[in-house]
Design a protein around this motif. Structure first.
Motif, PDB file in Angstrom:
ATOM      1  N   GLU A  11       4.567   0.054 -18.099  1.00 34.25           N
ATOM      2  CA  GLU A  11       3.126   0.269 -17.912  1.00 34.25           C
ATOM      3  C   GLU A  11       2.442  -0.994 -17.389  1.00 34.25           C
ATOM      4  OE1 GLU A  11       4.576   1.096 -21.001  1.00 34.25           O
ATOM      5  OE2 GLU A  11       4.884   3.175 -20.372  1.00 34.25           O
ATOM      6  N   PHE A  39     -14.772  -5.300 -16.528  1.00 26.02           N
ATOM      7  CA  PHE A  39     -15.000  -4.999 -17.928  1.00 26.02           C
ATOM      8  C   PHE A  39     -13.663  -4.908 -18.648  1.00 26.02           C
ATOM      9  CE2 PHE A  39     -15.701  -1.861 -21.387  1.00 26.02           C
ATOM     10  CZ  PHE A  39     -16.684  -2.533 -22.080  1.00 26.02           C
ATOM     11  N   GLU A  66      -5.839   2.033 -19.339  1.00 32.07           N
ATOM     12  CA  GLU A  66      -5.594   1.645 -20.724  1.00 32.07           C
ATOM     13  C   GLU A  66      -4.574   0.516 -20.784  1.00 32.07           C
ATOM     14  OE1 GLU A  66      -6.829   4.274 -23.577  1.00 32.07           O
ATOM     15  OE2 GLU A  66      -5.658   5.921 -22.723  1.00 32.07           O
TER      16      GLU A  66
ATOM     17  N   MET B   1      -1.411  -0.015 -19.084  1.00 31.42           N
ATOM     18  CA  MET B   1      -1.669   0.268 -17.671  1.00 31.42           C
ATOM     19  C   MET B   1      -0.966   1.558 -17.273  1.00 31.42           C
ATOM     20  SD  MET B   1      -3.492  -2.091 -16.308  1.00 31.42           S
ATOM     21  CE  MET B   1      -3.162  -1.511 -14.653  1.00 31.42           C
ATOM     22  N   ALA B   2      -1.700   2.468 -16.763  1.00 28.28           N
ATOM     23  CA  ALA B   2      -1.085   3.696 -16.276  1.00 28.28           C
ATOM     24  C   ALA B   2      -0.864   3.561 -14.773  1.00 28.28           C
ATOM     25  CB  ALA B   2      -1.979   4.878 -16.557  1.00 28.28           C
ATOM     26  N   ASN B   3       0.092   4.281 -14.281  1.00 23.06           N
ATOM     27  CA  ASN B   3       0.334   4.237 -12.839  1.00 23.06           C
ATOM     28  C   ASN B   3      -0.750   5.005 -12.106  1.00 23.06           C
ATOM     29  OD1 ASN B   3       2.689   2.797 -13.185  1.00 23.06           O
ATOM     30  ND2 ASN B   3       3.852   4.664 -13.564  1.00 23.06           N
ATOM     31  N   ARG B 300     -22.621  -2.786 -23.533  1.00 24.40           N
ATOM     32  CA  ARG B 300     -21.512  -3.018 -22.613  1.00 24.40           C
ATOM     33  C   ARG B 300     -20.774  -1.705 -22.350  1.00 24.40           C
ATOM     34  NH1 ARG B 300     -19.311  -7.623 -21.740  1.00 24.40           N
ATOM     35  NH2 ARG B 300     -17.208  -6.928 -22.219  1.00 24.40           N
ATOM     36  N   GLY B 301     -20.143  -1.606 -21.205  1.00 24.50           N
ATOM     37  CA  GLY B 301     -19.388  -0.400 -20.888  1.00 24.50           C
ATOM     38  C   GLY B 301     -19.816   0.172 -19.563  1.00 24.50           C
ATOM     39  N   ILE B 302     -18.937   0.972 -18.997  1.00 22.49           N
ATOM     40  CA  ILE B 302     -19.223   1.580 -17.703  1.00 22.49           C
ATOM     41  C   ILE B 302     -19.218   3.091 -17.878  1.00 22.49           C
ATOM     42  CG2 ILE B 302     -18.472   1.829 -15.311  1.00 22.49           C
ATOM     43  CD1 ILE B 302     -16.986  -0.843 -15.630  1.00 22.49           C
ATOM     44  N   ARG B 304     -18.836   6.666 -16.563  1.00 24.31           N
ATOM     45  CA  ARG B 304     -18.158   7.292 -15.425  1.00 24.31           C
ATOM     46  C   ARG B 304     -18.626   8.737 -15.292  1.00 24.31           C
ATOM     47  NH1 ARG B 304     -15.506   3.141 -12.579  1.00 24.31           N
ATOM     48  NH2 ARG B 304     -14.617   1.719 -14.097  1.00 24.31           N
ATOM     49  N   SER B 323     -21.083   4.140 -12.271  1.00 22.91           N
ATOM     50  CA  SER B 323     -20.198   3.052 -11.854  1.00 22.91           C
ATOM     51  C   SER B 323     -20.819   1.714 -12.228  1.00 22.91           C
ATOM     52  CB  SER B 323     -19.987   3.091 -10.337  1.00 22.91           C
ATOM     53  OG  SER B 323     -19.078   2.094  -9.938  1.00 22.91           O
ATOM     54  N   TYR B 324     -19.996   0.728 -12.191  1.00 25.97           N
ATOM     55  CA  TYR B 324     -20.482  -0.646 -12.168  1.00 25.97           C
ATOM     56  C   TYR B 324     -20.829  -0.921 -10.715  1.00 25.97           C
ATOM     57  CZ  TYR B 324     -20.321  -5.757 -12.279  1.00 25.97           C
ATOM     58  OH  TYR B 324     -20.623  -7.085 -12.162  1.00 25.97           O
ATOM     59  N   PRO B 326     -21.660  -3.663  -7.694  1.00 26.83           N
ATOM     60  CA  PRO B 326     -21.379  -5.073  -7.434  1.00 26.83           C
ATOM     61  C   PRO B 326     -22.587  -5.935  -7.084  1.00 26.83           C
ATOM     62  CG  PRO B 326     -19.787  -3.673  -6.325  1.00 26.83           C
ATOM     63  CD  PRO B 326     -20.860  -2.772  -6.841  1.00 26.83           C
ATOM     64  N   ILE B 352     -18.464   7.061 -24.013  1.00 26.78           N
ATOM     65  CA  ILE B 352     -17.397   6.447 -23.222  1.00 26.78           C
ATOM     66  C   ILE B 352     -16.148   6.367 -24.092  1.00 26.78           C
ATOM     67  CG2 ILE B 352     -16.684   4.406 -21.906  1.00 26.78           C
ATOM     68  CD1 ILE B 352     -19.705   3.743 -21.584  1.00 26.78           C
ATOM     69  N   ARG B 353     -15.151   7.130 -23.745  1.00 26.85           N
ATOM     70  CA  ARG B 353     -13.898   7.183 -24.509  1.00 26.85           C
ATOM     71  C   ARG B 353     -14.154   7.356 -26.008  1.00 26.85           C
ATOM     72  NH1 ARG B 353     -13.234   3.479 -20.535  1.00 26.85           N
ATOM     73  NH2 ARG B 353     -13.741   1.716 -21.868  1.00 26.85           N
ATOM     74  N   LYS B 355     -16.713   6.812 -27.841  1.00 28.42           N
ATOM     75  CA  LYS B 355     -17.745   6.003 -28.494  1.00 28.42           C
ATOM     76  C   LYS B 355     -19.053   6.103 -27.724  1.00 28.42           C
ATOM     77  CE  LYS B 355     -14.542   2.587 -29.126  1.00 28.42           C
ATOM     78  NZ  LYS B 355     -14.141   1.198 -29.020  1.00 28.42           N
TER      79      LYS B 355
END
Lengths: 129, 372
Positions: A11, A39, A66, B1-3, B300-302, B304, B323-324, B326, B352-353, B355
């Motif tokens: 991952e 972030f 993640e 990290m996901a692909n 804090r947080g984005i 989506r 979005s964030y 720039p 967000i996820r 929360k």
């Protein structure tokens, strides 16, 4: 490119094991895939993490990803500076953008992790797909 | 990290597809098209457009020609803005309506000449729009889907005029916002419009696909000194969001009306009946139940797309674009909220996820280009 003293997960996390503790971050490949990180959400000191389980998130402008802990244990230190300077993840993913230090509750599953050489081979295969 | 997900191989390609790949763009599937997501990165591309210039391939957008004596009556019937106000060489932002007052699409109507109009429509809606306009055509207008006849390039940013001036004899300074003209760019006969989807000064060029690569390269070359960057759809999205512009399929769709979408200004009820006008007239009189608002995160947080919006313990809406961004360096978004909650200053929570993070309703656009 990929430090030989690290181990790597599928991952795209790296870890460095010293005695009963592991330092964890995301790889250069991971930061490139994400683009400019804006972030980051990390676990708290004292949180229990489990190998293969999500323990935080990294977000760029375009995507959220993640962070999966490659090891099991208790978080004993977190790189809190990343909250204010998430761009370090792009600038120095294997160095000052380390994310957490985990006190291992079980040996790191080294059989499921890759060496630098194996990880580079893994990236080549992944990009060829 | 996901692909990251593998990209579809069945996507449609613009005439510049191989150019993008040669130049190392990261590609993405969008609305059925294989398009550049980014070249150097969303942040540098976004900043280039805000401060200098950027070049976009937007050939996935569709073009529909409406001609003949019946052209204006047909457009007056299917769109909500008043096409009769257009002069030759003038463009207008409008909505293609269904009978419920919802958006079949949002579009630009260009008046080429009397009885001749060119519509610029969204990539994913090309066929749907053409089918709908054809179905509604009871005025004898000639309606043709001419999307494949055009490459569309957008040159956007405060220096875009300076860049293009090196490549054309067209008097760009005389071209006002939302007007267009015909002329040669790089020796290629083009429609040159002072329009865009970034909130910045800029131009959109419509030209024959056969010349795409040469024109693309010459614009980049001519813009070198200005720091022009080739840009992808990632920056296009963050730029339009900062400018408070709507994205079809997200902020507007078949279920949302112009009044709900904060687009009262393109709903010309006084022009006479058009598709959905009774619904819009009723909404104008009685008020709408929900409205599209801008918000910015205070925690804090984005936020989506699709994130639930809460006020106290009630889910009151959903994020349609988030979005964030720039340039403003803030996390912002658009969401539909019940009208009683749709005023600037209203505190809301974005999930967000799992929360809930605090945000605040603000007026749009989030970004306005500085006056010259």
């Amino acid at each position: 490119m990929y430090p030989a003293q690290f181990r790597y997960s599928e991952e795209h996390e790296w870890l460095q094991v010293e005695d009963n503790s592991a330092t964890v971050g995301i790889t250069d490949h991971a930061q490139k895939e994400l683009g400019d990180v804006v972030f980051v959400e990390l676990p708290k000191v004292g949180d229990k993490v489990e190998a293969g389980q999500a323990c935080g998130t990294v977000e760029s402008v375009k995507a959220v990803s993640e962070i999966y802990s490659p090891v099991s244990g208790e978080v004993k230190e977190v790189n809190t500076a990343l909250a204010e300077t998430p761009e370090w993840i792009n600038q120095d993913p294997h160095g000052k953008a380390w994310m957490m230090k985990v006190a291992l509750s079980a040996p790191a599953p080294l059989d499921r992790l890759m060496t630098a050489e194996q990880y580079e081979e893994y990236l080549r295969k992944e990009s060829a797909e | 990290m996901a692909n990251t997900p593998a990209q579809s191989v069945a996507s449609r390609k613009t005439a510049l597809n191989s150019t993008h790949r040669k130049m190392g763009a990261r590609m993405v599937e969008f609305g059925g098209w294989d398009m550049p997501l980014e070249y150097s990165g969303i942040v540098p591309e976004h900043m280039a457009v805000r401060t200098r210039a950027g070049l976009f391939d937007v050939s996935h957008m569709g073009e529909i020609e409406v001609e003949g004596k019946g052209a204006l009556p047909l457009l007056q019937k299917v769109t909500c803005n008043d096409a009769s106000r257009l002069q030759d060489n003038q463009a207008q932002y409008s909505g293609l309506m269904n009978p419920q007052g919802g958006f079949v699409d949002d579009l630009l109507v260009h008046k080429i000449a009397d009885q001749r109009y060119l519509l610029c429509v969204n990539a994913s809606r090309r066929e749907a729009d053409f089918g709908w306009i054809t179905k509604q055509n009871d005025t004898g207008a000639r309606v043709r889907n001419v999307s494949d006849d055009y490459t569309q390039l957008a040159v956007q940013g405060p220096r875009s005029k300076a860049v293009l001036e090196r490549l054309t004899a067209v008097d760009l300074g005389a071209l006002k916002y939302y007007w267009f003209t015909h002329g040669e760019v790089c020796g290629v006969q083009s429609l040159v419009a002072r329009t865009g989807y970034t909130g910045e000064d800029g131009f959109e060029l419509y030209l024959p696909p056969s010349e795409s690569e040469r024109v693309w390269n010459e614009i980049l070359e001519a813009g070198k000194a200005e720091g022009i960057l080739p840009c992808g759809l990632g920056a296009r999205n963050t730029l339009r969001l900062e400018a408070g512009m709507h994205l079809y399929g997200h902020d507007i769709d078949e279920e949302t009306t112009p009044l709900e979408a904060n687009l009262r200004w393109i709903s010309k009820l006084e022009k006479g009946p058009f598709l959905g006008s009774e619904v819009l007239a009723r909404q104008a009189q009685e008020g709408v139940k929900r409205r599209l608002v801008g918000f910015q995160m205070t925690d804090r947080g984005i936020a989506r797309d699709e994130a639930p919006v809460w006020v106290e313990d009630r889910q009151v809406g959903k994020v349609t674009s988030g979005s964030y961004t720039p340039y403003l360096k803030r996390s912002i978004g658009l969401a539909y909220l019940p009208s009683e909650l749709a005023s600037p200053g209203q505190r809301i929570l974005i999930e967000i996820r799992g929360k809930r993070a605090a945000a605040e309703v603000v007026s749009t656009p989030f970004y306005r280009k500085p006056k010259n």
